[in-house]
Design a protein around this motif. Structure first.
Motif, PDB file in Angstrom:
ATOM      1  N   MET A   1       0.820  -1.202   0.000  1.00 53.19           N
ATOM      2  CA  MET A   1       0.000   0.000   0.000  1.00 53.19           C
ATOM      3  C   MET A   1       0.863   1.264   0.000  1.00 53.19           C
ATOM      4  SD  MET A   1      -3.357  -0.621  -0.057  1.00 53.19           S
ATOM      5  CE  MET A   1      -2.897  -1.555  -1.500  1.00 53.19           C
ATOM      6  N   ILE A   2       1.951   1.204  -0.780  1.00 51.37           N
ATOM      7  CA  ILE A   2       2.840   2.368  -0.859  1.00 51.37           C
ATOM      8  C   ILE A   2       2.078   3.569  -1.427  1.00 51.37           C
ATOM      9  CG2 ILE A   2       4.914   3.287  -2.013  1.00 51.37           C
ATOM     10  CD1 ILE A   2       6.045   0.411  -1.849  1.00 51.37           C
ATOM     11  N   MET A   3       1.176   3.294  -2.371  1.00 49.45           N
ATOM     12  CA  MET A   3       0.412   4.386  -2.974  1.00 49.45           C
ATOM     13  C   MET A   3      -0.396   5.138  -1.910  1.00 49.45           C
ATOM     14  SD  MET A   3      -2.496   4.188  -5.893  1.00 49.45           S
ATOM     15  CE  MET A   3      -3.759   3.673  -4.776  1.00 49.45           C
ATOM     16  N   PHE A   4      -1.003   4.371  -0.997  1.00 44.47           N
ATOM     17  CA  PHE A   4      -1.797   5.007   0.065  1.00 44.47           C
ATOM     18  C   PHE A   4      -0.917   5.836   0.988  1.00 44.47           C
ATOM     19  CE2 PHE A   4      -6.113   2.672   0.518  1.00 44.47           C
ATOM     20  CZ  PHE A   4      -6.417   3.034  -0.786  1.00 44.47           C
ATOM     21  N   ASP A   5       0.313   5.351   1.211  1.00 44.21           N
ATOM     22  CA  ASP A   5       1.232   6.131   2.048  1.00 44.21           C
ATOM     23  C   ASP A   5       1.504   7.491   1.399  1.00 44.21           C
ATOM     24  OD1 ASP A   5       1.337   4.083   3.818  1.00 44.21           O
ATOM     25  OD2 ASP A   5       3.253   3.273   3.107  1.00 44.21           O
ATOM     26  N   SER A   6       1.676   7.480   0.075  1.00 41.17           N
ATOM     27  CA  SER A   6       1.937   8.738  -0.645  1.00 41.17           C
ATOM     28  C   SER A   6       0.728   9.667  -0.576  1.00 41.17           C
ATOM     29  CB  SER A   6       2.270   8.470  -2.120  1.00 41.17           C
ATOM     30  OG  SER A   6       3.387   7.632  -2.207  1.00 41.17           O
ATOM     31  N   ILE A   7      -0.438   9.069  -0.755  1.00 41.45           N
ATOM     32  CA  ILE A   7      -1.667   9.889  -0.692  1.00 41.45           C
ATOM     33  C   ILE A   7      -1.823  10.479   0.708  1.00 41.45           C
ATOM     34  CG2 ILE A   7      -4.198   9.803  -0.784  1.00 41.45           C
ATOM     35  CD1 ILE A   7      -3.918   7.639  -2.963  1.00 41.45           C
ATOM     36  N   GLU A   8      -1.524   9.652   1.721  1.00 40.63           N
ATOM     37  CA  GLU A   8      -1.644  10.119   3.106  1.00 40.63           C
ATOM     38  C   GLU A   8      -0.694  11.300   3.345  1.00 40.63           C
ATOM     39  OE1 GLU A   8       0.218  10.006   6.049  1.00 40.63           O
ATOM     40  OE2 GLU A   8      -1.432  10.171   7.485  1.00 40.63           O
ATOM     41  N   GLU A   9       0.501  11.195   2.807  1.00 45.64           N
ATOM     42  CA  GLU A   9       1.468  12.291   2.966  1.00 45.64           C
ATOM     43  C   GLU A   9       0.982  13.556   2.265  1.00 45.64           C
ATOM     44  OE1 GLU A   9       5.631  11.632   2.123  1.00 45.64           O
ATOM     45  OE2 GLU A   9       5.474   9.594   2.904  1.00 45.64           O
ATOM     46  N   LEU A  10       0.435  13.370   1.081  1.00 42.97           N
ATOM     47  CA  LEU A  10      -0.075  14.527   0.329  1.00 42.97           C
ATOM     48  C   LEU A  10      -1.244  15.185   1.075  1.00 42.97           C
ATOM     49  CD1 LEU A  10      -0.020  16.200  -2.274  1.00 42.97           C
ATOM     50  CD2 LEU A  10      -1.519  14.511  -3.321  1.00 42.97           C
ATOM     51  N   LEU A  11      -2.130  14.378   1.610  1.00 41.56           N
ATOM     52  CA  LEU A  11      -3.272  14.919   2.350  1.00 41.56           C
ATOM     53  C   LEU A  11      -2.816  15.674   3.600  1.00 41.56           C
ATOM     54  CD1 LEU A  11      -5.789  11.923   2.112  1.00 41.56           C
ATOM     55  CD2 LEU A  11      -5.878  14.090   0.866  1.00 41.56           C
ATOM     56  N   THR A  12      -1.823  15.114   4.270  1.00 45.34           N
ATOM     57  CA  THR A  12      -1.285  15.782   5.458  1.00 45.34           C
ATOM     58  C   THR A  12      -0.683  17.131   5.073  1.00 45.34           C
ATOM     59  OG1 THR A  12      -0.833  13.651   6.488  1.00 45.34           O
ATOM     60  CG2 THR A  12       0.350  15.548   7.378  1.00 45.34           C
ATOM     61  N   HIS A  13      -0.027  17.160   3.923  1.00 46.05           N
ATOM     62  CA  HIS A  13       0.554  18.424   3.450  1.00 46.05           C
ATOM     63  C   HIS A  13      -0.550  19.446   3.155  1.00 46.05           C
ATOM     64  CE1 HIS A  13       2.998  21.283   1.313  1.00 46.05           C
ATOM     65  NE2 HIS A  13       2.185  21.193   0.286  1.00 46.05           N
ATOM     66  N   ILE A  14      -1.620  18.993   2.502  1.00 41.70           N
ATOM     67  CA  ILE A  14      -2.737  19.903   2.200  1.00 41.70           C
ATOM     68  C   ILE A  14      -3.339  20.455   3.498  1.00 41.70           C
ATOM     69  CG2 ILE A  14      -5.091  20.021   1.251  1.00 41.70           C
ATOM     70  CD1 ILE A  14      -4.149  17.919  -0.852  1.00 41.70           C
ATOM     71  N   GLN A  15      -3.476  19.581   4.484  1.00 39.33           N
ATOM     72  CA  GLN A  15      -4.008  20.049   5.777  1.00 39.33           C
ATOM     73  C   GLN A  15      -3.120  21.127   6.382  1.00 39.33           C
ATOM     74  OE1 GLN A  15      -4.332  16.083   7.698  1.00 39.33           O
ATOM     75  NE2 GLN A  15      -6.424  16.672   8.183  1.00 39.33           N
ATOM     76  N   LYS A  72      -8.275   9.981   5.770  1.00 37.38           N
ATOM     77  CA  LYS A  72      -7.033   9.345   6.234  1.00 37.38           C
ATOM     78  C   LYS A  72      -7.343   8.157   7.151  1.00 37.38           C
ATOM     79  CE  LYS A  72      -3.826  12.335   7.633  1.00 37.38           C
ATOM     80  NZ  LYS A  72      -3.309  13.626   8.181  1.00 37.38           N
ATOM     81  N   LYS A  73      -8.339   8.352   8.024  1.00 38.89           N
ATOM     82  CA  LYS A  73      -8.714   7.267   8.941  1.00 38.89           C
ATOM     83  C   LYS A  73      -9.276   6.076   8.160  1.00 38.89           C
ATOM     84  CE  LYS A  73      -9.555   9.874  13.142  1.00 38.89           C
ATOM     85  NZ  LYS A  73     -10.545  10.658  13.865  1.00 38.89           N
TER      86      LYS A  73
END
Lengths: 130, 124
Positions: A1-15, A72-73
């Motif tokens: 689930m590396i893709m999800f890790d990247s998305i999670e990082e991007l979402l955290t950045h947007i926040q 994210k959750k």
């Protein structure tokens, strides 16, 4: 689930960016209002509206931040299920889609609710006494 | 002078109401947290009018209103909701809790002044 890790990082950045925007926009308008008060400048409808827009901006961005947190959750729950039992992946994906749809619906509702008179259906809203 | 308290977690919204009411014959106190205003009311502060936001962290406008009505001195204190929300069901909920009126943001400064003048029966 590396893709999800990247998305999670991007979402955290947007926040993080959104939180900065909330703080900066609030700070800029507070500086303006402080200048007006120090110089006893009278507030007109446009300035009053501008100050209140900041409140709307804050509520809108906070609502989208909450939506991101919910995403994210949901992604974390899916990733956990996937890692532990790949057989559950298909079922978990359906649940993830449902959760994301719910999050989107709630975020859209908040966008409408927190728009105040900027929402077309509320543009003519007058003070209502009960 | 009548005491009017404003409760809003947005400091810019408070700045706006502060400037709009600066020329009015009222005393203004402002709070960014409803629970702080409530504590002062319970300690003896008796506002003549309360204008509160709805969506606030910790204690929202409805929770504040319910608690306010439990304090004998503010059971009937006029209270206006000043919020971005305009749904009819929320207004009904507010009305059932004894709310005096509902103002949707962004408010018009003249209309806010008129509302305060009307509720406090100040000379126009």
């Amino acid at each position: 689930m590396i893709m999800f890790d990247s998305i999670e990082e991007l979402l955290t950045h947007i926040q993080s960016v959104q939180l900065d925007v909330i703080e900066l926009s609030g700070d800029s308008l507070l500086k303006m209002s402080a200048f007006m008060e120090e110089n006893s400048l009278e507030i007109d409808e446009n300035i009053s509206t501008a100050l209140q827009y900041q409140d709307i901006i804050t509520q809108q961005l906070t609502a989208t931040n909450e939506a991101i947190e919910s995403m994210k959750k949901s992604m974390a729950v899916f990733t956990h299920a996937y890692k532990n039992d790949e057989g559950l992946a298909a079922e978990s994906m359906v649940k993830l889609q449902e959760k994301l749809s719910d999050t989107l619906a709630e975020a859209r509702d908040k966008k409408s609710r927190f728009s105040g008179k900027n929402a077309p259906e509320q543009a003519d809203e007058e003070i209502e006494f009960f | 002078m009548p005491l009017v308290i404003f409760i809003d977690d947005s400091e810019t919204a408070l700045a706006s109401t502060r400037m709009v009411t600066a020329s009015m014959p009222i005393e203004v106190k402002q709070y960014t947290e409803a629970q702080v205003a409530l504590a002062e009311i319970k300690a003896g502060m008796t506002p003549d009018l309360i204008i509160t936001d709805l969506n606030m962290p910790v204690m929202n406008g409805f929770e504040f209103l319910k608690a306010l009505r439990d304090v004998p001195a503010t059971k009937r204190t006029p209270t206006l909701m000043l919020t971005t929300e305009a749904k009819a069901e929320l207004k009904q909920q507010g009305k059932a809790l004894g709310l005096t009126g509902w103002i949707v943001k962004p408010f018009n400064p003249q209309q806010l002044k008129q509302a305060i003048t009307r509720v406090l029966r100040l000379p126009a």
